[in-house]
Design an enzyme around this catalytic site. Structure first.
Site, mmCIF file in Angstrom:
data_model
loop_
_atom_site.group_PDB
_atom_site.id
_atom_site.type_symbol
_atom_site.label_atom_id
_atom_site.label_comp_id
_atom_site.label_asym_id
_atom_site.label_seq_id
_atom_site.Cartn_x
_atom_site.Cartn_y
_atom_site.Cartn_z
ATOM 1 N N ASP A 109 0.829 -1.211 -0.038
ATOM 2 C CA ASP A 109 -0.205 0.010 -0.029
ATOM 3 C C ASP A 109 0.657 1.214 -0.064
ATOM 4 O OD1 ASP A 109 -3.074 0.629 0.460
ATOM 5 O OD2 ASP A 109 -2.034 2.078 1.752
ATOM 6 N N GLU A 133 0.756 -5.505 -3.568
ATOM 7 C CA GLU A 133 -0.102 -4.560 -3.463
ATOM 8 C C GLU A 133 0.199 -3.076 -3.033
ATOM 9 O OE1 GLU A 133 -3.918 -4.456 -3.862
ATOM 10 O OE2 GLU A 133 -3.284 -5.801 -5.345
ATOM 11 N N HIS A 276 -6.249 -7.268 -0.697
ATOM 12 C CA HIS A 276 -5.237 -6.021 -0.596
ATOM 13 C C HIS A 276 -4.445 -6.121 0.537
ATOM 14 C CE1 HIS A 276 -3.411 -2.160 -1.037
ATOM 15 N NE2 HIS A 276 -4.068 -1.917 0.364
#
Length: 299
Positions: A109, A133, A276
């Site tokens: 992220d 991710e 995610h």
């Protein structure tokens, strides 16, 4: 924050919580082991707690450090704007306070945005990079779930966004819990939610979703990520791994293709089923990928 919310014991024997003074505040991290540092960076809206399973699986592989971004987990809450550059400043100070070198970065992220930025500006201190991710490029909305695009539009609307994220706690109680293949255990969800019990404590949570670069907006985030492209394409001496997941989320086909074609010394491997927050869903695969990456870096 008056007391820590992250259970250190969840990270395994020998893990400890550490508060490091940085700038006008402090960053909290969980640490375990000795040797070359392996730094784990989280994103929105989580904390170091995301890496607890991975820590247990990597015990003995190095000095494991999972840090809470400023304003998250058990790190401080200074009176700042919580823009991307603010997070960068506090993380830079943390890396320097600990004098971390020969660093393997494990990034997910926004942790990827900040970790790659740090690597690009401190190339002599980087050993290897793993991406899962990642927030690393502008994201095309057409490849994102319609429900998420709708939530983003709500969050980016002045007034409505503040009501949803800050007043009603919708990001932590609706958006975040919905981003898993299987629901989180109630006690684990409670750890993630614990740092944000009041509207005042949630005020800065809106910055990360509003700064997510979607269809070129905001341009400041696109520019922040673009600064790192030269290092990504020229750092052939630094082995890198990208893990892909099914169905995945932020790693769109367009971004995966860009990484494949533009990032030097990259290997791309399937990480299994995950959305995610893959540290919760595929910790063994993530740990195995770190071990393989360390092997490449040692050659």
């Amino acid at each position: 924050m008056a007391e820590n919310t992250i259970p250190v014991a969840a990270f395994g024997p020998g893990a400890k919580g550490v508060d490091v003074p940085v700038l006008d505040s402090h960053l909290h991290h969980i640490e375990q082991g000795k040797g070359s540092p392996i730094v784990f960076l989280h994103g929105s809206p989580t904390s170091s707690f995301l890496y607890r399973h991975v820590f247990r699986l990597l015990a003995g592989r190095g000095r494991l450090l999972a840090v809470d971004l400023i304003g998250f987990g058990d790190s401080g809450r200074p009176a700042i704007d919580y823009e991307l550059a603010d997070h960068e400043r506090y993380l830079d100070a943390w890396f320097d306070a600990l004098d971390l070198r020969d660093v393997t970065l494990v990034l997910q992220d926004y942790g990827a945005a900040f970790g790659v930025s740090w690597a690009a500006r401190h190339p002599e201190r980087v050993r290897a990079v793993l991406l899962a991710e990642p927030v690393i490029r502008d994201i095309e909305s057409a490849a994102l779930p319609a429900a998420f695009v709708g939530a983003q539009q709500l969050i980016r609307t002045p007034g409505d966004g503040e009501k949803f994220v800050v007043e009603d706690n919708g990001f932590m109680t609706q958006v975040f819990p919905g981003a898993f293949l299987e629901p989180l255990a109630a006690e684990d969800l409670a750890v993630y939610q614990a740092p944000f019990p009041t509207p005042e404590s949630r005020a800065h949570l809106i910055r990360f979703p509003r700064n997510l670069p979607i269809d070129g907006v905001p341009s400041s985030s696109v520019d922040f990520l673009a600064r790192n492209e030269n290092w990504l394409s020229t750092s052939a001496d630094v082995p890198k791994t990208l893990l892909t997941y099914e169905p995945g989320f932020l790693l769109t086909p367009t971004i995966e293709t860009w990484i494949r074609e533009n990032v030097a010394n990259i290997e791309i491997h399937a990480g299994g089923a995950g959305v995610h927050f893959v540290q919760e869903e595929q910790p063994q695969g993530l740990a195995d990928a770190v071990v393989a990456l360390l092997g490449r870096a040692a050659r």
